[in-house]
Design an enzyme around this catalytic site. Structure first.
Site, mmCIF file in Angstrom:
data_model
loop_
_atom_site.group_PDB
_atom_site.id
_atom_site.type_symbol
_atom_site.label_atom_id
_atom_site.label_comp_id
_atom_site.label_asym_id
_atom_site.label_seq_id
_atom_site.Cartn_x
_atom_site.Cartn_y
_atom_site.Cartn_z
ATOM 1 N N CYS A 197 8.263 3.231 0.952
ATOM 2 C CA CYS A 197 7.165 4.197 1.081
ATOM 3 C C CYS A 197 5.886 3.388 1.288
ATOM 4 C CB CYS A 197 7.113 5.026 -0.194
ATOM 5 S SG CYS A 197 5.887 6.318 -0.183
ATOM 6 N N CYS A 231 3.362 -7.723 1.724
ATOM 7 C CA CYS A 231 3.606 -8.481 2.945
ATOM 8 C C CYS A 231 4.077 -9.883 2.551
ATOM 9 C CB CYS A 231 2.325 -8.561 3.775
ATOM 10 S SG CYS A 231 2.467 -9.675 5.206
#
Length: 140
Positions: free
Chosen positions: A128, A103
């Site tokens: 993924c 993130c």
């Protein structure tokens, strides 16, 4: 979790604060770079229109219009929502070279990105991502 070299997270919490906020499974994936078992995550087969946020900090990461069926066992996206929504770094764990996806806001572990697998996507990339790292906010 190892810090990202050359980048400062916008959301900073102590490990105690992360542990209090996240469930043990969420903490294991998001803060300790774990991986949920394939085909077990709540968003693997979801087709709901909306925005996928970081479960740890709420930052927008991916949009449903970039999600595609890769049949790999985890939600797959071909592009992040914004150029700085995610950070990428080399991951040599497990005896192979991969690219870890974090993130961009809180530097929590999301999954890995792969290229050149032949999926018919505009970017030839497969982000993924662990379902447990995400929170889907459905379009109203």
């Amino acid at each position: 979790m190892k810090p990202v070299v050359g980048a400062t997270p916008r959301v900073v919490k102590s490990e105690q604060e992360w542990r209090a906020q996240l469930s043990p499974d969420e903490y294991a994936v998001l803060r300790q770079a774990g991986t949920e078992r394939p085909f077990t995550g709540e968003y693997t087969d979801t087709k709901t229109t909306g925005v996928y946020e970081c479960r740890a900090c709420g930052a927008e990461l991916f949009r449903s219009d970039t999600k595609f069926e890769s049949h790999c066992g985890w939600p797959s996206f071909f592009d992040p929502a914004d150029s700085d929504a995610v950070l990428l770094r080399e991951d040599r764990a497990m005896g192979m070279k991969r690219i870890e996806v974090l993130c961009g806001s809180c530097h929590s572990h999301l999954g890995h990105v792969f290229e050149g697998e032949g999926y018919p996507t505009p970017t030839d990339q497969r982000y993924c991502i662990n379902s447990i790292s995400l929170k889907l906010v459905p379009e109203s």
